[in-house]
Motif scaffolding. Sequence first.
Motif, PDB file in Angstrom:
ATOM      1  N   GLY A  29       6.208  -7.093   8.543  1.00 55.34           N
ATOM      2  CA  GLY A  29       7.114  -7.637   7.543  1.00 55.34           C
ATOM      3  C   GLY A  29       8.292  -6.709   7.325  1.00 55.34           C
ATOM      4  O   GLY A  29       8.379  -5.623   7.909  1.00 55.34           O
ATOM      5  N   ARG A  30       9.187  -7.133   6.458  1.00 59.19           N
ATOM      6  CA  ARG A  30      10.410  -6.365   6.218  1.00 59.19           C
ATOM      7  C   ARG A  30      10.224  -5.379   5.068  1.00 59.19           C
ATOM      8  O   ARG A  30       9.576  -5.688   4.071  1.00 59.19           O
ATOM      9  CB  ARG A  30      11.576  -7.317   5.934  1.00 59.19           C
ATOM     10  CG  ARG A  30      11.857  -8.286   7.068  1.00 59.19           C
ATOM     11  CD  ARG A  30      12.852  -9.336   6.643  1.00 59.19           C
ATOM     12  NE  ARG A  30      14.212  -8.815   6.627  1.00 59.19           N
ATOM     13  CZ  ARG A  30      15.143  -9.191   5.774  1.00 59.19           C
ATOM     14  NH1 ARG A  30      14.857 -10.059   4.809  1.00 59.19           N
ATOM     15  NH2 ARG A  30      16.371  -8.709   5.852  1.00 59.19           N
ATOM     16  N   VAL A  31      10.837  -4.216   5.240  1.00 59.49           N
ATOM     17  CA  VAL A  31      10.788  -3.154   4.235  1.00 59.49           C
ATOM     18  C   VAL A  31      12.220  -2.760   3.904  1.00 59.49           C
ATOM     19  O   VAL A  31      12.990  -2.388   4.797  1.00 59.49           O
ATOM     20  CB  VAL A  31      10.004  -1.933   4.744  1.00 59.49           C
ATOM     21  CG1 VAL A  31      10.033  -0.816   3.705  1.00 59.49           C
ATOM     22  CG2 VAL A  31       8.577  -2.305   5.100  1.00 59.49           C
ATOM     23  N   LEU A  32      12.577  -2.811   2.617  1.00 57.95           N
ATOM     24  CA  LEU A  32      13.917  -2.419   2.191  1.00 57.95           C
ATOM     25  C   LEU A  32      13.894  -0.966   1.748  1.00 57.95           C
ATOM     26  O   LEU A  32      13.115  -0.583   0.874  1.00 57.95           O
ATOM     27  CB  LEU A  32      14.408  -3.303   1.049  1.00 57.95           C
ATOM     28  CG  LEU A  32      15.808  -2.983   0.499  1.00 57.95           C
ATOM     29  CD1 LEU A  32      16.868  -3.180   1.580  1.00 57.95           C
ATOM     30  CD2 LEU A  32      16.124  -3.839  -0.721  1.00 57.95           C
ATOM     31  N   LEU A  33      14.755  -0.142   2.351  1.00 60.21           N
ATOM     32  CA  LEU A  33      14.898   1.255   1.975  1.00 60.21           C
ATOM     33  C   LEU A  33      16.270   1.429   1.330  1.00 60.21           C
ATOM     34  O   LEU A  33      17.300   1.310   1.996  1.00 60.21           O
ATOM     35  CB  LEU A  33      14.766   2.169   3.196  1.00 60.21           C
ATOM     36  CG  LEU A  33      13.423   2.110   3.927  1.00 60.21           C
ATOM     37  CD1 LEU A  33      13.525   1.192   5.141  1.00 60.21           C
ATOM     38  CD2 LEU A  33      12.989   3.498   4.380  1.00 60.21           C
ATOM     39  N   ALA A  34      16.292   1.699   0.032  1.00 59.17           N
ATOM     40  CA  ALA A  34      17.543   1.901  -0.709  1.00 59.17           C
ATOM     41  C   ALA A  34      17.742   3.394  -0.876  1.00 59.17           C
ATOM     42  O   ALA A  34      17.015   4.045  -1.636  1.00 59.17           O
ATOM     43  CB  ALA A  34      17.482   1.196  -2.057  1.00 59.17           C
ATOM     44  N   ARG A  35      18.738   3.953  -0.186  1.00 59.29           N
ATOM     45  CA  ARG A  35      18.856   5.402  -0.100  1.00 59.29           C
ATOM     46  C   ARG A  35      20.292   5.859  -0.357  1.00 59.29           C
ATOM     47  O   ARG A  35      21.196   5.046  -0.557  1.00 59.29           O
ATOM     48  CB  ARG A  35      18.398   5.881   1.285  1.00 59.29           C
ATOM     49  CG  ARG A  35      17.027   5.360   1.682  1.00 59.29           C
ATOM     50  CD  ARG A  35      16.490   6.053   2.898  1.00 59.29           C
ATOM     51  NE  ARG A  35      16.201   7.464   2.623  1.00 59.29           N
ATOM     52  CZ  ARG A  35      15.908   8.346   3.580  1.00 59.29           C
ATOM     53  NH1 ARG A  35      15.914   7.973   4.851  1.00 59.29           N
ATOM     54  NH2 ARG A  35      15.637   9.591   3.271  1.00 59.29           N
ATOM     55  N   ALA A  36      20.486   7.178  -0.311  1.00 62.49           N
ATOM     56  CA  ALA A  36      21.828   7.742  -0.421  1.00 62.49           C
ATOM     57  C   ALA A  36      22.534   7.622   0.921  1.00 62.49           C
ATOM     58  O   ALA A  36      21.892   7.608   1.977  1.00 62.49           O
ATOM     59  CB  ALA A  36      21.753   9.211  -0.826  1.00 62.49           C
ATOM     60  N   ASP A  37      23.850   7.573   0.883  1.00 62.54           N
ATOM     61  CA  ASP A  37      24.608   7.469   2.128  1.00 62.54           C
ATOM     62  C   ASP A  37      24.406   8.686   3.024  1.00 62.54           C
ATOM     63  O   ASP A  37      24.519   8.589   4.244  1.00 62.54           O
ATOM     64  CB  ASP A  37      26.102   7.268   1.841  1.00 62.54           C
ATOM     65  CG  ASP A  37      26.707   8.423   1.049  1.00 62.54           C
ATOM     66  OD1 ASP A  37      25.987   9.060   0.256  1.00 62.54           O
ATOM     67  OD2 ASP A  37      27.906   8.686   1.223  1.00 62.54           O
ATOM     68  N   ALA A  55       9.878   6.108  11.221  1.00 58.54           N
ATOM     69  CA  ALA A  55       8.440   6.296  10.980  1.00 58.54           C
ATOM     70  C   ALA A  55       7.798   5.014  10.459  1.00 58.54           C
ATOM     71  O   ALA A  55       6.661   4.682  10.826  1.00 58.54           O
ATOM     72  CB  ALA A  55       8.233   7.435   9.987  1.00 58.54           C
ATOM     73  N   ILE A  56       8.512   4.299   9.601  1.00 60.89           N
ATOM     74  CA  ILE A  56       7.983   3.041   9.073  1.00 60.89           C
ATOM     75  C   ILE A  56       7.938   1.982  10.174  1.00 60.89           C
ATOM     76  O   ILE A  56       6.982   1.202  10.274  1.00 60.89           O
ATOM     77  CB  ILE A  56       8.818   2.592   7.865  1.00 60.89           C
ATOM     78  CG1 ILE A  56       8.523   3.501   6.662  1.00 60.89           C
ATOM     79  CG2 ILE A  56       8.534   1.136   7.501  1.00 60.89           C
ATOM     80  CD1 ILE A  56       9.354   3.215   5.439  1.00 60.89           C
ATOM     81  N   ALA A  57       8.960   1.959  11.035  1.00 53.98           N
ATOM     82  CA  ALA A  57       8.970   1.014  12.156  1.00 53.98           C
ATOM     83  C   ALA A  57       7.805   1.277  13.100  1.00 53.98           C
ATOM     84  O   ALA A  57       7.211   0.343  13.655  1.00 53.98           O
ATOM     85  CB  ALA A  57      10.299   1.111  12.909  1.00 53.98           C
ATOM     86  N   ALA A  58       7.452   2.551  13.288  1.00 54.84           N
ATOM     87  CA  ALA A  58       6.350   2.905  14.184  1.00 54.84           C
ATOM     88  C   ALA A  58       5.016   2.385  13.666  1.00 54.84           C
ATOM     89  O   ALA A  58       4.043   2.292  14.429  1.00 54.84           O
ATOM     90  CB  ALA A  58       6.284   4.419  14.362  1.00 54.84           C
ATOM     91  N   LYS A  59       4.954   2.043  12.378  1.00 56.66           N
ATOM     92  CA  LYS A  59       3.720   1.503  11.807  1.00 56.66           C
ATOM     93  C   LYS A  59       3.716  -0.024  11.792  1.00 56.66           C
ATOM     94  O   LYS A  59       2.849  -0.634  11.165  1.00 56.66           O
ATOM     95  CB  LYS A  59       3.518   2.057  10.405  1.00 56.66           C
ATOM     96  CG  LYS A  59       3.233   3.569  10.413  1.00 56.66           C
ATOM     97  CD  LYS A  59       2.698   4.063   9.100  1.00 56.66           C
ATOM     98  CE  LYS A  59       2.217   5.507   9.233  1.00 56.66           C
ATOM     99  NZ  LYS A  59       1.631   6.030   7.971  1.00 56.66           N
ATOM    100  N   GLY A  60       4.682  -0.623  12.464  1.00 59.77           N
ATOM    101  CA  GLY A  60       4.680  -2.067  12.637  1.00 59.77           C
ATOM    102  C   GLY A  60       5.636  -2.840  11.764  1.00 59.77           C
ATOM    103  O   GLY A  60       5.821  -4.048  11.950  1.00 59.77           O
TER     104      GLY A  60
END
Length: 258
Positions: A135-143, A152-157
Amino acid sequence: MPARRGSLAGKVVLVTRPREQAEELVRLLEARGAEAIVAPAIEVVPVRSHRLDRALEELLDGGFRWLVLTSRNGVEALDARLRERGARLAEVPARVAAVGEGTAEALRERGVRPALVPRTFTTEALARAFPRGEGRVLLARADVAPPGLEEAIAAKGWTPVRVDAYRTRFPRTLPAEARAALRAGRVDAVTFTSASTVRGFVRLLGAARGNPKVVCIGPVTARAAREAGFTVHAVARPHTLQALADAVERALATRSRR
């Protein structure tokens, strides 16, 4: 003015956090008797972009299974943007992951109970603790946040989607009080709470005397400080402001014994 008392009495400590976020650390240091001087090395500016707005729409509509937040700044920026749209962070249907206790506390203040907080408050620990799935994961981060967490998250599927929630800018100068204390060699310790505060301080440092102790909130910040040429005298464990004040005590106690 009465003499200060406490384990840090007579010590001058620079706080390089953005001014609007410096109050808690200043309070912790002053409670120990230190003279805490706010010397912001970065400024935090919310992002206004079509990409962020589209991601928030999808988030509210259930388009993401997880929302990942890696700083209090990210929580505040996202919540403010949602409120402008008539929504709240507590209404997000996704599970929420927080990098550490400071981020988690900012979420709880807004009615959000994080589903994941790693035992060690770093993005590396968050990546290790993140579950496998799809599924999709939203990462809200600093520029300026470095890459790595997404991979790393993609490597977990999962399918990570990163958006900038806020931008980090560097001020043109330090406050006059901080500059004067540095030039006079009065500063006993400098605290850093992110790699960007290290970079901003280096840009603004100018003339400094006295070789103040460098104290960092965590290993990523400490690594940035060493790469900038500083000797790191103490690192907070756990990576919280309370522990950072304790680390200042340790660093300056070492100096006193010597």
